[in-house]
Motif scaffolding. Sequence first.
Motif, PDB file in Angstrom:
ATOM      1  N   GLY A  74      12.266 -64.253 -12.026  1.00 44.93           N
ATOM      2  CA  GLY A  74      11.068 -65.048 -11.786  1.00 44.93           C
ATOM      3  C   GLY A  74       9.813 -64.202 -11.729  1.00 44.93           C
ATOM      4  N   LEU A  75       9.905 -63.033 -11.090  1.00 41.72           N
ATOM      5  CA  LEU A  75       8.753 -62.131 -11.014  1.00 41.72           C
ATOM      6  C   LEU A  75       8.427 -61.545 -12.377  1.00 41.72           C
ATOM      7  N   LYS A  76       9.441 -61.253 -13.174  1.00 46.59           N
ATOM      8  CA  LYS A  76       9.200 -60.768 -14.541  1.00 46.59           C
ATOM      9  C   LYS A  76       8.503 -61.846 -15.368  1.00 46.59           C
ATOM     10  N   ASN A  77       8.895 -63.110 -15.158  1.00 52.86           N
ATOM     11  CA  ASN A  77       8.237 -64.206 -15.867  1.00 52.86           C
ATOM     12  C   ASN A  77       6.759 -64.286 -15.491  1.00 52.86           C
ATOM     13  N   ILE A  78       6.466 -64.094 -14.202  1.00 51.26           N
ATOM     14  CA  ILE A  78       5.072 -64.091 -13.754  1.00 51.26           C
ATOM     15  C   ILE A  78       4.303 -62.978 -14.444  1.00 51.26           C
ATOM     16  N   GLN A  79       4.877 -61.774 -14.447  1.00 53.26           N
ATOM     17  CA  GLN A  79       4.199 -60.629 -15.037  1.00 53.26           C
ATOM     18  C   GLN A  79       3.996 -60.812 -16.538  1.00 53.26           C
ATOM     19  N   SER A  80       5.006 -61.331 -17.227  1.00 53.91           N
ATOM     20  CA  SER A  80       4.896 -61.506 -18.675  1.00 53.91           C
ATOM     21  C   SER A  80       3.872 -62.586 -19.020  1.00 53.91           C
ATOM     22  N   ARG A  81       3.798 -63.639 -18.191  1.00 52.93           N
ATOM     23  CA  ARG A  81       2.808 -64.691 -18.442  1.00 52.93           C
ATOM     24  C   ARG A  81       1.392 -64.161 -18.245  1.00 52.93           C
ATOM     25  N   LEU A  82       1.178 -63.427 -17.157  1.00 48.43           N
ATOM     26  CA  LEU A  82      -0.155 -62.894 -16.901  1.00 48.43           C
ATOM     27  C   LEU A  82      -0.546 -61.851 -17.938  1.00 48.43           C
ATOM     28  N   LYS A  83       0.422 -61.153 -18.487  1.00 46.91           N
ATOM     29  CA  LYS A  83       0.125 -60.145 -19.503  1.00 46.91           C
ATOM     30  C   LYS A  83      -0.494 -60.786 -20.743  1.00 46.91           C
ATOM     31  N   VAL A  84      -0.083 -62.018 -21.039  1.00 46.73           N
ATOM     32  CA  VAL A  84      -0.672 -62.752 -22.166  1.00 46.73           C
ATOM     33  C   VAL A  84      -2.173 -62.922 -21.963  1.00 46.73           C
ATOM     34  N   LEU A  85      -2.579 -63.098 -20.697  1.00 43.39           N
ATOM     35  CA  LEU A  85      -3.995 -63.293 -20.371  1.00 43.39           C
ATOM     36  C   LEU A  85      -4.694 -61.993 -19.993  1.00 43.39           C
ATOM     37  N   GLN A  86      -3.973 -60.871 -20.123  1.00 39.19           N
ATOM     38  CA  GLN A  86      -4.487 -59.579 -19.682  1.00 39.19           C
ATOM     39  C   GLN A  86      -4.897 -59.657 -18.208  1.00 39.19           C
ATOM     40  N   GLY A  87      -4.090 -60.389 -17.444  1.00 37.43           N
ATOM     41  CA  GLY A  87      -4.351 -60.537 -16.025  1.00 37.43           C
ATOM     42  C   GLY A  87      -3.471 -59.625 -15.198  1.00 37.43           C
ATOM     43  N   ASP A  95       7.133 -53.390  -3.525  1.00 40.37           N
ATOM     44  CA  ASP A  95       8.330 -54.220  -3.670  1.00 40.37           C
ATOM     45  C   ASP A  95       8.323 -54.944  -5.016  1.00 40.37           C
ATOM     46  N   PHE A  96       7.159 -55.482  -5.365  1.00 37.99           N
ATOM     47  CA  PHE A  96       7.029 -56.226  -6.622  1.00 37.99           C
ATOM     48  C   PHE A  96       7.328 -55.334  -7.823  1.00 37.99           C
ATOM     49  N   GLU A  97       6.732 -54.153  -7.858  1.00 43.59           N
ATOM     50  CA  GLU A  97       6.948 -53.243  -8.976  1.00 43.59           C
ATOM     51  C   GLU A  97       8.402 -52.792  -9.060  1.00 43.59           C
ATOM     52  N   LYS A  98       9.037 -52.631  -7.911  1.00 45.31           N
ATOM     53  CA  LYS A  98      10.441 -52.229  -7.894  1.00 45.31           C
ATOM     54  C   LYS A  98      11.318 -53.333  -8.461  1.00 45.31           C
ATOM     55  N   LEU A  99      11.050 -54.578  -8.078  1.00 45.14           N
ATOM     56  CA  LEU A  99      11.859 -55.695  -8.535  1.00 45.14           C
ATOM     57  C   LEU A  99      11.663 -55.980 -10.015  1.00 45.14           C
ATOM     58  N   THR A 100      10.433 -55.823 -10.511  1.00 41.73           N
ATOM     59  CA  THR A 100      10.188 -56.093 -11.932  1.00 41.73           C
ATOM     60  C   THR A 100      10.799 -55.032 -12.834  1.00 41.73           C
ATOM     61  N   LYS A 101      11.136 -53.877 -12.262  1.00 41.53           N
ATOM     62  CA  LYS A 101      11.770 -52.818 -13.044  1.00 41.53           C
ATOM     63  C   LYS A 101      13.287 -52.821 -12.900  1.00 41.53           C
ATOM     64  N   SER A 102      13.796 -53.755 -12.083  1.00 43.51           N
ATOM     65  CA  SER A 102      15.241 -53.836 -11.877  1.00 43.51           C
ATOM     66  C   SER A 102      15.823 -54.947 -12.741  1.00 43.51           C
ATOM     67  N   ALA A 103      17.141 -55.052 -12.710  1.00 44.19           N
ATOM     68  CA  ALA A 103      17.816 -56.075 -13.514  1.00 44.19           C
ATOM     69  C   ALA A 103      17.603 -57.469 -12.932  1.00 44.19           C
TER      70      ALA A 103
END
Length: 276
Positions: free
Chosen positions: A237-250, A225-233
């Motif tokens: 909020g979930l994209k923000n979570i993913q982008s923040r963690l990407k900064v930490l390579q998390g 569900d998470f991966e589907k939502l982050t790839k949708s328009a």
Amino acid sequence: MLLLQAYNQHANVSVVLFFGTIGMLALTIGLIVFIIFHQRKVIRYQMTLQKMENEQQKMLLNASIRLQEEERQRIAADLHDDAGPLLATARLYLNENLVNLDKTTQLQSIYNAKQIIDDTIQLIRNISHSLMPPTLKNFGLESAVNDTFQKISGSGNINASSRFHDYKERLPIDNELIVFRVVQELINNILKHSNASFIHLTQNTNGNKFYIRMHHDGKGMTQKDFEKLTKSASGLGLKNIQSRLKVLQGRIFFEKDQSQTYYKVTIELHREEPTA
């Protein structure tokens, strides 16, 4: 007669060798063609994956940019709508005609201006705290998260608790802020959408891995569900979570417990080993 038989045998061998060579050549050509087409298929597949990854990176970057822009707009709005009028009002009390007023009126105007300036200072302090919570800055991630959960539990609407098991070495302050914002976003989603009766957060480490896990008994999502939502328009909020963690390579993982009674969210970070 013997010569004729020998000739015929030699001719038969030549024919066999000829057709055998043709067959081997055809097989070799077929194999080469197959390899070429297979390689092209692999290349096209890799290009498709690369394109999808680039699009995903672009979406995450756009989400991060939108997040930063929203933060800037919010701060600008707070300063313009709240701090601006307050300072303008204080200026009215401290205008150039103040010296021409009687002493009682002067003191009252100065007092009113001081009250307004104090309110403005508090407003700016609140804006500053929203950018960098003082508890986080002064005492670290553990204290900031525990304080947040105590406030949630104190509301009486949901049972909230948190426990840090081995947070002996603090993360860098910028990293702590990112993790804290991710935890806040997850809590906000749970409170808004899950209708949960409890939230429980735990922290632990395993080698150079740092984990934060949140459990709740409301409506949740799986990793799919998470991966589907982050790839949708949607799902900003979930994209923000993913982008923040990407900064930490998390990384972040969403799953439902095997007992099917609660959902679990796991944040995984790689922390550097302290140098000797």
